[in-house]
Design an enzyme around this catalytic site. Structure first.
Site, mmCIF file in Angstrom:
data_model
loop_
_atom_site.group_PDB
_atom_site.id
_atom_site.type_symbol
_atom_site.label_atom_id
_atom_site.label_comp_id
_atom_site.label_asym_id
_atom_site.label_seq_id
_atom_site.Cartn_x
_atom_site.Cartn_y
_atom_site.Cartn_z
ATOM 1 N N SER A 141 0.741 -1.106 0.052
ATOM 2 C CA SER A 141 0.046 -0.232 0.123
ATOM 3 C C SER A 141 0.970 1.288 0.189
ATOM 4 O O SER A 141 1.835 1.283 0.344
ATOM 5 C CB SER A 141 -0.983 -0.054 1.419
ATOM 6 O OG SER A 141 -0.394 0.952 2.254
ATOM 7 N N LYS A 142 0.341 2.298 -0.777
ATOM 8 C CA LYS A 142 1.003 3.453 -0.689
ATOM 9 C C LYS A 142 1.398 4.230 0.719
ATOM 10 O O LYS A 142 2.355 4.816 1.049
ATOM 11 C CB LYS A 142 0.420 4.323 -1.703
ATOM 12 C CG LYS A 142 0.689 4.062 -3.096
ATOM 13 C CD LYS A 142 0.036 5.244 -4.119
ATOM 14 C CE LYS A 142 0.379 4.799 -5.693
ATOM 15 N NZ LYS A 142 -1.029 4.542 -6.422
ATOM 16 N N ARG A 143 0.290 3.951 1.272
ATOM 17 C CA ARG A 143 0.258 4.498 2.689
ATOM 18 C C ARG A 143 1.497 3.986 3.656
ATOM 19 O O ARG A 143 1.959 4.512 4.428
ATOM 20 C CB ARG A 143 -0.982 4.494 3.310
ATOM 21 C CG ARG A 143 -1.879 5.733 3.225
ATOM 22 C CD ARG A 143 -3.178 5.284 3.428
ATOM 23 N NE ARG A 143 -3.778 4.537 2.679
ATOM 24 C CZ ARG A 143 -4.410 3.349 2.885
ATOM 25 N NH1 ARG A 143 -4.294 2.807 4.096
ATOM 26 N NH2 ARG A 143 -4.956 2.747 1.894
ATOM 27 N N LYS A 144 1.774 2.872 3.137
ATOM 28 C CA LYS A 144 2.969 2.180 4.320
ATOM 29 C C LYS A 144 4.371 2.107 3.477
ATOM 30 O O LYS A 144 5.466 1.476 4.114
ATOM 31 C CB LYS A 144 2.525 0.629 4.296
ATOM 32 C CG LYS A 144 1.335 0.480 5.194
ATOM 33 C CD LYS A 144 0.700 -0.858 5.219
ATOM 34 C CE LYS A 144 1.630 -1.907 6.052
ATOM 35 N NZ LYS A 144 0.866 -3.436 5.933
#
Length: 499
Positions: free
Chosen positions: A251-254
């Site tokens: 995920s981009k958030r991670k």
RNA sequence: GGCCCCGUCGUCUAGCCAGGUCUAGGACACGACCCUUUCAAGGUCGCGACACGGGUUCAAAUCCCGUCGGGGUCACCA
């Protein structure tokens, strides 16, 4: 019919490893069948630094050796290759669909749609936009007041669409699951599903290989192909790349979390660390694809020869950095000296340890270092990590090494004796030094390890490295003796965080 | 939530479509030993998987159904 594939990155400048793999599969298929690979820039969003981003993408692909027959910098007959410059194509296609009754003007307002969506959510149903029928009078009024409208595709009810995906197999999807979707915004800009199809049709793309997140999108697209009367390309939906050690999608958030854990996800991370393009290409190809279940190492040519979509796995693969590192090592080992010298020199120069172009003396020293390093050199940047002390007279002692190997009784005394030994050893070469150190150990009744290890730390500052005699010879007598002296001084003053 | 995709060692995968040759093969990683002045490399050995439950069949990793888990999609994002 010649095979034409394409990759359409959006110009953020960052080439994610999953995206590069998708591009690679497209490229490999085109090359396998002697077709063309097209690079198309998906800049439908108004992005700011498109030029720089494209330059970075171009640089990444060039580095990997993925070349494109049409696209930025090379042009081509089906151009332009920037979606922002293809609005005329989208407008013309939309007009045709309007004329054939496949699309209609939608005057709905944001508020209306939001209300519908909220209602659908409340009723726990999927939201599907359905055509709002306006009276002649309303339409006239909208038009006269210049009310903005989007163009929507009128999805035919009650049909089952069938897709024969080259990786996923046969997938069926009911049109009742698809709401009437927008193809053109009120300002005339196209949406992805529409632009993508129009481009694929006008560019004569025969095989659409893309991430599996587009699988559901394919069905509305199928409708557009059909309405346009275009021949359907072969679709192949490639599974996503999962987090290392898991089946969960990255995920981009991670991203920050991954970076902290030392997981490299962007192509440029590998370029910057001095990986070999052959190795990265090899690894990416094997991620989700295999030839016979046993072959791991493939050259670019073998990949082209052996790649087919049937051998692409239909389930997700997770990024395995250890395997990439191993493949890198295999490739590095196979490189000729000149290539290693060139690659290493660049990283040394970046650290200010050598100057480019290399003068003959530095070059031959670098060759000696590379030979001594042997298989320890996996990436080009390793030369800095493992061999820095060969290129600077500033001796940096690793505190752990000092504690373990030098802070022992009698070590200073021994180092003085060894310094004396080095002064006397003639010639100062591998065999003679080895014999001399062996003789010294024997005479003084010491174990080899108790002589060699302190001497290594005293001359290189490090506990690990190439064979000791290689190190001594490369450094040379003067430098070795100077370093020993420096180490003794350091020990006597209690330096390198010891007491 | 509806619809769609996916599920073999920790990881990449072979085998699945055309059921028996699978006490499931290879590779990375991991562990042990050998080699060795360190660290790599190399050699030998080892650990380790058919998500679960039914069904079909003489026989199922392979075919069917269900469950569970992961993912996608349902935008005037791409």
């Amino acid at each position: 019919m010649t095979v034409r594939t394409r990759f359409a990155p959006s110009p953020t400048g960052y080439l994610h490893i999953g995206g590069v793999r998708t591009a690679l599969f497209n490229w490999l298929l085109a090359r396998h069948y002697g077709g063309q690979f097209v690079l198309r820039i998906d800049d439908t969003d108004q992005q700011r630094h498109v030029e720089q981003a494209v330059a970075r993408i171009v640089e990444g692909f060039r580095w990997l050796g993925i070349d494109w027959d049409e696209g930025p910098e090379v042009g081509g007959a089906a151009g332009p290759y920037f979606q922002s410059q293809r609005t005329e194509h989208y407008r013309a296609a939309a007009e045709r669909l309007m004329a054939s009754g496949h699309v209609y003007r939608d005057y709905s307002t944001e508020a209306e749609r939001a209300a519908d969506r909220a209602a659908a959510e409340k009723a726990k149903r999927a939201y599907r936009f359905r055509r709002i029928e306006y009276t002649e009078e309303q339409l006239r009024q909208f038009e006269s007041e210049g009310r903005p409208y989007a163009l929507r595709f009128a999805v035919p009810p009650g049909r089952t669409l069938r897709l024969d995906d080259a990786i996923k197999g046969t997938v069926e999807f009911a049109t009742d699951e698809i709401g009437d979707f927008v193809i053109l915004r009120p300002d005339g800009s196209p949406l992805y599903n529409f632009a993508s199809v129009v481009d694929d049709v006008t560019m004569g793309i025969t095989h659409v290989i893309r991430a599996e997140e587009h699988l559901s999108n394919t069905f509305p697209q199928l409708l557009i192909f059909e309405a346009l009367g275009a021949r359907l390309p072969v679709f192949a939906h490639v599974p996503y790349v999962a987090e290392p050690g898991s089946k969960a999608k990255m995920s981009k958030r991670k991203m920050e979390e991954y970076a902290k854990a030392g997981i490299l996800l962007y192509l440029h991370d590998y370029i910057e660390r001095g990986y070999l393009p052959e190795a990265v290409l090899n690894y990416l190809a094997r991620l989700g694809w295999s030839y016979d279940g046993t072959q791991e190492i493939f050259t670019r040519e073998e990949l082209i020869e052996k790649f087919t979509l049937e051998r692409v796995n239909s389930s997700p693969a997770s990024h395995d950095q250890d395997k990439l590192f191993w493949i890198e090592g295999e490739w590095m080992r196979a490189q000729p000296m000149d290539r290693k010298v060139a690659g290493c020199a660049e990283f040394l120069a970046r650290e200010g340890l050598v100057r480019l172009p290399l003068d003959p003396a530095t070059r031959s020293r670098l060759e000696a270092v590379i030979t001594a390093l042997g298989d320890r050199l996996k990436t080009f940047s390793d030369v800095v990590k493992l061999g820095r002390y060969f290129f600077t007279e500033t001796l940096t002692h690793d505190p752990d090494a000092v504690r373990k190997r030098l802070r022992k009784d009698g070590v200073v005394e021994m180092l003085r004796e060894l310094d004396d030994l080095l002064a006397r050893t003639e010639p100062f070469d591998l065999a003679t030094l080895e014999a001399a150190v062996h003789a010294y150990a024997e005479q003084t009744g010491r174990k080899m390890g108790d002589v060699v290890n302190p001497l290594r730390v005293a001359t290189t500052g490090q506990a690990v490295g190439p064979g000791l005699y290689d190190c001594l010879v490369i450094l040379g007598r003067e430098s070795c003796r100077r370093r020993i002296g420096e180490t003794i001084a350091m020990l006597e003053r209690g330096g390198a965080t010891g007491t």
